[in-house]
Design a protein around this motif. Structure first.
Motif, PDB file in Angstrom:
ATOM      1  N   GLN A  26     -20.942   1.304  -6.669  1.00 29.65           N
ATOM      2  CA  GLN A  26     -21.250   2.453  -7.041  1.00 29.65           C
ATOM      3  C   GLN A  26     -22.034   3.250  -5.719  1.00 29.65           C
ATOM      4  OE1 GLN A  26     -24.706   2.876  -9.885  1.00 29.65           O
ATOM      5  NE2 GLN A  26     -24.551   4.954  -9.779  1.00 29.65           N
ATOM      6  N   ALA A  27     -22.222   2.189  -4.646  1.00 29.67           N
ATOM      7  CA  ALA A  27     -22.737   2.716  -3.496  1.00 29.67           C
ATOM      8  C   ALA A  27     -21.568   3.219  -2.394  1.00 29.67           C
ATOM      9  CB  ALA A  27     -23.553   1.648  -2.588  1.00 29.67           C
ATOM     10  N   VAL A  28     -20.440   2.394  -2.684  1.00 33.20           N
ATOM     11  CA  VAL A  28     -19.201   2.902  -1.948  1.00 33.20           C
ATOM     12  C   VAL A  28     -18.675   4.018  -2.753  1.00 33.20           C
ATOM     13  CG1 VAL A  28     -16.927   2.404  -1.287  1.00 33.20           C
ATOM     14  CG2 VAL A  28     -18.742   0.511  -1.136  1.00 33.20           C
ATOM     15  N   ALA A  29     -18.609   4.048  -3.808  1.00 36.05           N
ATOM     16  CA  ALA A  29     -17.864   5.359  -4.612  1.00 36.05           C
ATOM     17  C   ALA A  29     -18.662   6.469  -4.265  1.00 36.05           C
ATOM     18  CB  ALA A  29     -18.012   5.184  -6.142  1.00 36.05           C
ATOM     19  N   GLU A  30     -20.147   6.434  -4.485  1.00 34.97           N
ATOM     20  CA  GLU A  30     -20.848   7.543  -4.142  1.00 34.97           C
ATOM     21  C   GLU A  30     -20.527   8.306  -2.870  1.00 34.97           C
ATOM     22  OE1 GLU A  30     -24.589   6.954  -5.404  1.00 34.97           O
ATOM     23  OE2 GLU A  30     -24.135   7.209  -7.772  1.00 34.97           O
ATOM     24  N   PRO A  68      -8.600  -2.433   4.507  1.00 36.06           N
ATOM     25  CA  PRO A  68      -9.183  -1.378   5.178  1.00 36.06           C
ATOM     26  C   PRO A  68      -9.686  -0.155   4.357  1.00 36.06           C
ATOM     27  CG  PRO A  68      -6.611  -1.309   5.240  1.00 36.06           C
ATOM     28  CD  PRO A  68      -7.046  -2.660   4.643  1.00 36.06           C
ATOM     29  N   GLN A  69      -9.208  -0.141   3.144  1.00 35.59           N
ATOM     30  CA  GLN A  69      -9.570   0.973   2.195  1.00 35.59           C
ATOM     31  C   GLN A  69     -10.777   0.650   1.423  1.00 35.59           C
ATOM     32  OE1 GLN A  69      -7.869   3.704   1.456  1.00 35.59           O
ATOM     33  NE2 GLN A  69      -5.900   3.430   2.740  1.00 35.59           N
ATOM     34  N   THR A  70     -11.804   1.590   1.289  1.00 37.43           N
ATOM     35  CA  THR A  70     -13.085   1.529   0.724  1.00 37.43           C
ATOM     36  C   THR A  70     -12.728   1.489  -0.829  1.00 37.43           C
ATOM     37  OG1 THR A  70     -13.553   3.765   1.008  1.00 37.43           O
ATOM     38  CG2 THR A  70     -14.495   2.299   2.543  1.00 37.43           C
ATOM     39  N   SER A  78       0.826  -1.211   0.076  1.00 35.85           N
ATOM     40  CA  SER A  78       0.065  -0.143  -0.017  1.00 35.85           C
ATOM     41  C   SER A  78       0.874   1.425   0.022  1.00 35.85           C
ATOM     42  CB  SER A  78      -0.876  -0.058   1.152  1.00 35.85           C
ATOM     43  OG  SER A  78      -1.752  -1.172   1.019  1.00 35.85           O
ATOM     44  N   ALA A  79       2.053   1.149   0.482  1.00 40.40           N
ATOM     45  CA  ALA A  79       3.023   2.373   0.570  1.00 40.40           C
ATOM     46  C   ALA A  79       3.319   2.787  -0.981  1.00 40.40           C
ATOM     47  CB  ALA A  79       4.133   1.952   1.393  1.00 40.40           C
ATOM     48  N   LEU A  80       3.210   1.859  -1.983  1.00 38.00           N
ATOM     49  CA  LEU A  80       3.532   1.986  -3.434  1.00 38.00           C
ATOM     50  C   LEU A  80       2.528   2.230  -4.122  1.00 38.00           C
ATOM     51  CD1 LEU A  80       6.138  -0.795  -3.341  1.00 38.00           C
ATOM     52  CD2 LEU A  80       6.743   1.397  -3.164  1.00 38.00           C
ATOM     53  N   PHE A  81       1.306   2.188  -3.737  1.00 37.07           N
ATOM     54  CA  PHE A  81       0.169   2.161  -4.399  1.00 37.07           C
ATOM     55  C   PHE A  81      -0.956   2.934  -3.692  1.00 37.07           C
ATOM     56  CE2 PHE A  81      -3.150  -0.064  -7.266  1.00 37.07           C
ATOM     57  CZ  PHE A  81      -2.598   0.120  -8.359  1.00 37.07           C
ATOM     58  N   VAL A  82      -2.059   3.429  -4.312  1.00 37.87           N
ATOM     59  CA  VAL A  82      -3.019   3.976  -3.431  1.00 37.87           C
ATOM     60  C   VAL A  82      -3.870   3.061  -2.531  1.00 37.87           C
ATOM     61  CG1 VAL A  82      -5.343   5.518  -3.479  1.00 37.87           C
ATOM     62  CG2 VAL A  82      -3.323   5.777  -5.218  1.00 37.87           C
TER      63      VAL A  82
END
Length: 187
Positions: free
Chosen positions: A152-156, A119-121, A75-79
């Motif tokens: 879509q639900a998470v993105a919004e 952990p990342q949505t 994750s340190a190398l990528f979003v």
């Protein structure tokens, strides 16, 4: 860091071939986590350039590097966790290749269990958008609608505009294939 951002920029805008940047990332990678991200870049570029066999090989290289890495290192190398992209794209290409349904279902369940632990949505948006692409090519439009709706639900909720737009388009396509009129005004 900077070279990876250059790769993302060139591969995203379509005006520059991402292969040289992906090859540079691979050549410069010194740690297992760097090699994993570089293998994803190699596979991702080949996927979108229409070389699925080569892409699968690179995704399998990335998956083989997982035991040598931690989530924090990746994750340190990528979003987000790059393995989430790898697994989703790997499953999609295996489906296109016609791999056995039982093995794909098992690996899909495993990928989704791992996804729930992240952990990342944004990982959920990415996975479900890629799964919507996969289920579209499989002709399973109910699953496509489910994946697109979840993304879509998470993105919004999180204001991930790119993923929200992709998921909305996917959901509309699924609805059309299911015989329902998509709400084009909402797009």
């Amino acid at each position: 860091g900077v070279r990876f951002l250059q790769y993302l920029g060139c591969s995203s805008n379509g005006s520059v071939d991402g292969l040289p940047q992906a090859a540079d990332l691979w050549a410069r990678a010194q740690t297992p986590a760097q090699r994993l991200v570089a293998a994803w870049a190699q596979g991702n570029t080949r996927l979108w350039r229409g070389s699925p066999g080569e892409a699968l090989q690179w995704f399998e290289t990335a998956l083989a590097l997982e035991p040598q890495t931690t989530l924090a290192e990746r994750s340190a190398l990528f979003v987000t966790d790059p393995l989430n992209f790898v697994r989703a794209q790997w499953l999609w290409l295996r489906s296109l290749r016609g791999d056995d349904a039982e093995g794909l279902e098992r690996d899909t369940r495993e990928a989704e269990a791992r996804l729930r632990a992240l952990p990342q949505t944004q990982d959920r948006c990415v996975y479900h958008c890629m799964a919507a692409f996969r289920t579209y090519t499989e002709g399973d439009f109910n699953a496509m609608a489910r994946h697109a709706g979840q993304a879509q639900a998470v993105a919004e909720q999180e204001s991930f505009d790119l993923w929200a737009a992709i998921a909305a388009l996917q959901w509309s396509v699924a609805q059309a294939h299911l015989g329902q009129r998509p709400d084009l005004e909402a797009l």
